[in-house]
Scaffold this active site. Structure first.
Site, PDB file in Angstrom:
ATOM      1  N   SER A 118      30.850   6.030 -19.476  1.00  0.00           N
ATOM      2  CA  SER A 118      30.204   6.522 -18.257  1.00  0.00           C
ATOM      3  C   SER A 118      30.909   5.977 -17.025  1.00  0.00           C
ATOM      4  CB  SER A 118      28.739   6.073 -18.257  1.00  0.00           C
ATOM      5  OG  SER A 118      28.166   6.275 -16.982  1.00  0.00           O
ATOM      6  N   TYR A 142      31.575  11.539 -12.518  1.00  0.00           N
ATOM      7  CA  TYR A 142      30.805  12.225 -11.481  1.00  0.00           C
ATOM      8  C   TYR A 142      31.762  12.348 -10.317  1.00  0.00           C
ATOM      9  CZ  TYR A 142      26.410  11.417 -13.940  1.00  0.00           C
ATOM     10  OH  TYR A 142      25.400  11.435 -14.857  1.00  0.00           O
ATOM     11  N   THR A 168      30.851  15.743 -15.519  1.00  0.00           N
ATOM     12  CA  THR A 168      29.446  16.080 -15.770  1.00  0.00           C
ATOM     13  C   THR A 168      28.994  17.096 -14.725  1.00  0.00           C
ATOM     14  OG1 THR A 168      29.037  13.969 -16.789  1.00  0.00           O
ATOM     15  CG2 THR A 168      27.108  15.126 -15.944  1.00  0.00           C
ATOM     16  N   ARG A 177      12.672  11.606 -13.216  1.00  0.00           N
ATOM     17  CA  ARG A 177      12.231  10.791 -14.367  1.00  0.00           C
ATOM     18  C   ARG A 177      11.131   9.871 -13.872  1.00  0.00           C
ATOM     19  NH1 ARG A 177      18.543   9.586 -15.340  1.00  0.00           N
ATOM     20  NH2 ARG A 177      19.177  11.760 -15.351  1.00  0.00           N
ATOM     21  N   LYS A 279      31.127  18.821 -19.037  1.00  0.00           N
ATOM     22  CA  LYS A 279      30.004  18.365 -19.871  1.00  0.00           C
ATOM     23  C   LYS A 279      28.708  18.794 -19.186  1.00  0.00           C
ATOM     24  CE  LYS A 279      27.852  13.995 -21.435  1.00  0.00           C
ATOM     25  NZ  LYS A 279      26.643  13.916 -20.603  1.00  0.00           N
ATOM     26  N   SER A 301      25.551  20.590 -23.274  1.00  0.00           N
ATOM     27  CA  SER A 301      24.693  19.415 -23.079  1.00  0.00           C
ATOM     28  C   SER A 301      23.651  19.716 -22.024  1.00  0.00           C
ATOM     29  CB  SER A 301      25.567  18.224 -22.616  1.00  0.00           C
ATOM     30  OG  SER A 301      24.777  17.096 -22.310  1.00  0.00           O
ATOM     31  N   HIS A 303      22.170  16.821 -20.901  1.00  0.00           N
ATOM     32  CA  HIS A 303      22.082  15.423 -20.457  1.00  0.00           C
ATOM     33  C   HIS A 303      20.960  14.695 -21.219  1.00  0.00           C
ATOM     34  CE1 HIS A 303      23.832  13.265 -16.809  1.00  0.00           C
ATOM     35  NE2 HIS A 303      23.028  12.336 -17.296  1.00  0.00           N
ATOM     36  N   ASP A 334      25.996  17.878 -27.579  1.00  0.00           N
ATOM     37  CA  ASP A 334      25.221  16.642 -27.737  1.00  0.00           C
ATOM     38  C   ASP A 334      23.752  16.932 -27.474  1.00  0.00           C
ATOM     39  OD1 ASP A 334      24.564  16.487 -24.988  1.00  0.00           O
ATOM     40  OD2 ASP A 334      26.085  14.993 -24.538  1.00  0.00           O
ATOM     41  N   GLY A 335      22.894  15.949 -27.793  1.00  0.00           N
ATOM     42  CA  GLY A 335      21.470  16.073 -27.515  1.00  0.00           C
ATOM     43  C   GLY A 335      20.620  16.127 -28.773  1.00  0.00           C
ATOM     44  N   GLY A 336      19.848  15.082 -28.995  1.00  0.00           N
ATOM     45  CA  GLY A 336      18.844  15.099 -30.054  1.00  0.00           C
ATOM     46  C   GLY A 336      19.360  14.940 -31.464  1.00  0.00           C
ATOM     47  N   ILE A 337      20.630  14.589 -31.617  1.00  0.00           N
ATOM     48  CA  ILE A 337      21.196  14.460 -32.965  1.00  0.00           C
ATOM     49  C   ILE A 337      20.812  13.097 -33.537  1.00  0.00           C
ATOM     50  CG2 ILE A 337      23.383  14.329 -34.251  1.00  0.00           C
ATOM     51  CD1 ILE A 337      24.395  16.377 -31.997  1.00  0.00           C
ATOM     52  N   ARG A 338      20.044  13.130 -34.610  1.00  0.00           N
ATOM     53  CA  ARG A 338      19.503  11.883 -35.172  1.00  0.00           C
ATOM     54  C   ARG A 338      19.727  11.767 -36.677  1.00  0.00           C
ATOM     55  NH1 ARG A 338      19.713  11.554 -30.493  1.00  0.00           N
ATOM     56  NH2 ARG A 338      18.034  11.254 -28.980  1.00  0.00           N
ATOM     57  N   ARG A 358      21.506   8.232 -27.174  1.00  0.00           N
ATOM     58  CA  ARG A 358      20.536   7.135 -27.286  1.00  0.00           C
ATOM     59  C   ARG A 358      20.659   6.303 -28.567  1.00  0.00           C
ATOM     60  NH1 ARG A 358      18.046  11.384 -24.842  1.00  0.00           N
ATOM     61  NH2 ARG A 358      17.036  11.046 -22.830  1.00  0.00           N
TER      62      ARG A 358
HETATM   63  C1  FMN Z   1      20.354   6.045 -20.713  1.00  0.00           C
HETATM   64  C2  FMN Z   1      21.279   7.231 -20.598  1.00  0.00           C
HETATM   65  C3  FMN Z   1      22.281   7.215 -19.655  1.00  0.00           C
HETATM   66  C4  FMN Z   1      23.145   8.287 -19.540  1.00  0.00           C
HETATM   67  N1  FMN Z   1      24.172   8.218 -18.648  1.00  0.00           N
HETATM   68  C5  FMN Z   1      25.013   9.255 -18.538  1.00  0.00           C
HETATM   69  C6  FMN Z   1      26.086   9.192 -17.627  1.00  0.00           C
HETATM   70  O1  FMN Z   1      26.307   8.196 -16.958  1.00  0.00           O
HETATM   71  N2  FMN Z   1      26.882  10.288 -17.536  1.00  0.00           N
HETATM   72  C7  FMN Z   1      26.670  11.409 -18.285  1.00  0.00           C
HETATM   73  O2  FMN Z   1      27.412  12.381 -18.151  1.00  0.00           O
HETATM   74  N3  FMN Z   1      25.683  11.472 -19.186  1.00  0.00           N
HETATM   75  C8  FMN Z   1      24.858  10.420 -19.321  1.00  0.00           C
HETATM   76  N4  FMN Z   1      23.857  10.487 -20.245  1.00  0.00           N
HETATM   77  C9  FMN Z   1      23.749  11.669 -21.129  1.00  0.00           C
HETATM   78  C10 FMN Z   1      24.562  11.471 -22.419  1.00  0.00           C
HETATM   79  O3  FMN Z   1      25.938  11.502 -22.176  1.00  0.00           O
HETATM   80  C11 FMN Z   1      24.255  12.558 -23.451  1.00  0.00           C
HETATM   81  O4  FMN Z   1      24.444  13.817 -22.855  1.00  0.00           O
HETATM   82  C12 FMN Z   1      22.846  12.483 -24.021  1.00  0.00           C
HETATM   83  O5  FMN Z   1      22.413  11.147 -24.112  1.00  0.00           O
HETATM   84  C13 FMN Z   1      22.793  13.123 -25.404  1.00  0.00           C
HETATM   85  O6  FMN Z   1      21.506  13.141 -25.893  1.00  0.00           O
HETATM   86  P1  FMN Z   1      20.889  12.067 -26.940  1.00  0.00           P
HETATM   87  O7  FMN Z   1      20.646  10.827 -26.159  1.00  0.00           O
HETATM   88  O8  FMN Z   1      19.638  12.737 -27.371  1.00  0.00           O
HETATM   89  O9  FMN Z   1      21.891  11.893 -28.045  1.00  0.00           O
HETATM   90  C14 FMN Z   1      22.990   9.420 -20.374  1.00  0.00           C
HETATM   91  C15 FMN Z   1      21.974   9.424 -21.339  1.00  0.00           C
HETATM   92  C16 FMN Z   1      21.138   8.344 -21.462  1.00  0.00           C
HETATM   93  C17 FMN Z   1      20.059   8.373 -22.517  1.00  0.00           C
HETATM   94  C1  7N5 Z   2      23.465   9.083 -11.445  1.00  0.00           C
HETATM   95  C2  7N5 Z   2      23.134   9.085 -12.901  1.00  0.00           C
HETATM   96  C3  7N5 Z   2      23.549   7.856 -13.644  1.00  0.00           C
HETATM   97  C4  7N5 Z   2      23.316   7.787 -15.071  1.00  0.00           C
HETATM   98  C5  7N5 Z   2      22.897   9.006 -15.794  1.00  0.00           C
HETATM   99  O1  7N5 Z   2      23.628   9.955 -15.939  1.00  0.00           O
HETATM  100  C6  7N5 Z   2      21.582   9.040 -16.386  1.00  0.00           C
HETATM  101  O2  7N5 Z   2      20.795   8.109 -16.203  1.00  0.00           O
HETATM  102  O3  7N5 Z   2      21.265  10.042 -17.053  1.00  0.00           O
END
Ligand code: FMN
Ligand code: 7N5
Length: 415
Positions: A118, A142, A168, A177, A279, A301, A303, A334-338, A358
């Site tokens: 990140s 970013y 991103t 949030r 992304k 994604s 996010h 990505d997203g929700g893969i467990r 996560r």
């Molecule tokens: C705590 C946290 C911080 C994240 N920070 C960033 C980030 O800095 N930049 C970004 O592009 N995505 C960020 N993401 C999104 C992840 O890159 C990813 O898209 C997402 O976590 C995938 O879903 P999953 O957590 O269900 O696997 C963040 C996600 C989490 C949970």
């Molecule tokens: C400005 C966002 C920083 C981290 C991030 O992408 C997240 O918390 O999801």
């Protein structure tokens, strides 16, 4: 499968699934960190559906094929990745464990798994590059309105050997949030948004997560010495919330980003050493635009459900993107893969590769580097087992022939 093959690490009997890893991590994180990592935007519909949408698909296993030699590896950026799984970029990993992104990088190197770093990491991109060595690593970007900061970062990433930037594109502004807002989430002063440490020290303002609602009362802005309570909590006990002041660096997401102006500029900055990926694509229309603007790859994604709540689960958005791209560039998701079976399903629906967010943070919180290694091992083992039980020996054999879709009334359809 109870006994491990020779040379393989033994099972952690306390933690045999990603779900158990999450439970262990919950006990080890303070509330601010746990809420920040785990929550989704608004009521969390998309966060939940990212995982549950995988249940709509069931696997059609083929049998009586020699399964003695299964190869789970795939090429990525010209290097062998042991599985089609990478570590998604997630911000501020030192909140989970003091070694943060360095521990993650070492685990990725050990597992031969790609890592996304990140922009908002708590270790510098140079230190992370050293820790992961030759194994592929990409920098999530970013793109700031102030281009000089982004330019500097891109130059540093090139020099440090990053293979690509992942721009991103789902964050023109930060999703809402509510727990983050209620907790007045702030990064403890003991940690820094390391890649901008210089810039943020010079600019005397704070960037806050989730807008004005985070502006701290002035008493909280007073500098304090870092509390020792933020260190040494890896004893299995729940960490006390870190005390102390918080500085967020001064760069917020950029609402002005657009295809015409920014993708070309970014490609010029990154060429020739680094590829440019986007992304956060979730529609066929944007997939077409990504190809048209010459990006090197797409990550489907939302996010991790942290941005637009009510958006489609990524596994549901994937097929239209795959169809629109028509194999012109790689498509990741990505997203929700467990589960390993989720990886298999994503590949069967046309993804070339998946990224995990996560669960890696949970691994870090559980046992630092060892916990991330465990997380990657659980998913890799499950994926390999799924390949074997479904009748595929090579990743390239995984196709939609191996899936059916089950609708709400139980009606089953071939894809
Ligand atoms: C705590 C946290 C911080 C994240 N920070 C960033 C980030 O800095 N930049 C970004 O592009 N995505 C960020 N993401 C999104 C992840 O890159 C990813 O898209 C997402 O976590 C995938 O879903 P999953 O957590 O269900 O696997 C963040 C996600 C989490 C949970
Ligand atoms: C400005 C966002 C920083 C981290 C991030 O992408 C997240 O918390 O999801």
């Amino acid at each position: 499968m109870a006994a491990r093959e020779k040379g393989e690490k033994p099972h952690d009997l306390n933690c045999l699934t990603i779900h158990e890893l999450e439970k262990h991590a919950e006990l080890r994180m303070d509330k601010q960190t746990r809420d920040y990592y785990n929550e989704g935007a608004d009521s969390g519909t998309t966060l939940l559906e990212n995982s549950t949408a995988y249940n709509k698909y069931r696997i059609r296993p083929r049998v009586l094929r020699d399964m003695s030699l299964i190869d789970t590896s795939v090429p990525l950026f010209g290097v062998k990745n042991s599985v089609p799984i990478g570590v998604a970029p997630t911000a501020m990993q030192c909140l989970a464990h003091p070694d943060g992104e360095i521990a993650t990088a070492r685990a990725c190197k050990d597992a031969e798994v790609a890592m996304g770093l990140s922009s908002f990491a708590t270790n510098t991109l140079e230190d992370v590059a050293k820790a992961i060595g030759d194994h592929p690593h990409v920098l999530q970007l970013y793109l700031f309105e102030e281009r000089e900061h982004s330019k500097k970062l891109i130059q540093r990433a090139k020099k440090a050997g990053y293979k690509a930037v992942f721009l991103t594109v789902d964050t023109p502004m930060l999703g809402r949030r509510n727990m983050e807002i209620r907790n007045q989430f702030k990064l403890p002063k003991v940690y820094k948004i390391a890649n901008f440490a210089e810039d943020s020290d010079s600019a005397a303002s704070e960037t806050v997560m989730n807008g004005a609602s985070l502006s701290a009362p002035s008493s909280e802005k007073t500098e304090e010495k870092a509390s020792s309570s933020t260190k040494g909590y890896h004893d299995g006990k729940q960490r006390r919330p870190p005390k102390g002041p918080i500085t967020f660096h001064t760069h917020a997401p950029n609402p002005t980003l657009c295809w015409e102006r920014d993708i070309g500029w970014l490609k010029e900055q990154c060429a020739p050493e680094m590829e440019v990926w986007v992304k956060g694509i979730a529609t066929a229309e944007d997939a077409h635009l990504a190809v048209h603007h010459g990006v090197d790859g797409i990550v489907v994604s939302n996010h991790g459900g942290r941005q637009l709540n009510g958006a489609l689960a990524t596994i549901d958005a994937l097929p239209e993107v795959v169809e629109a791209v028509d194999r012109k560039i790689p498509v990741h998701v990505d997203g929700g893969i467990r589960h390993g079976t989720d990886v298999f399903k994503a590949l069967a629906l046309g993804a070339d590769f998946v990224w995990i967010g996560r669960p890696v943070l949970w691994g870090l919180a559980y046992k630092g580097q060892e916990g991330v290694e465990l997380c990657l091992r659980l998913l890799s083992d499950e994926f390999k087992l799924c390949m074997g039980l479904a009748g595929t020996v090579k990743v390239t054999e995984i196709s939609k022939d191996y899936l059916v879709k089950v609708d709400k009334s139980g009606f089953i359809s071939r894809l």
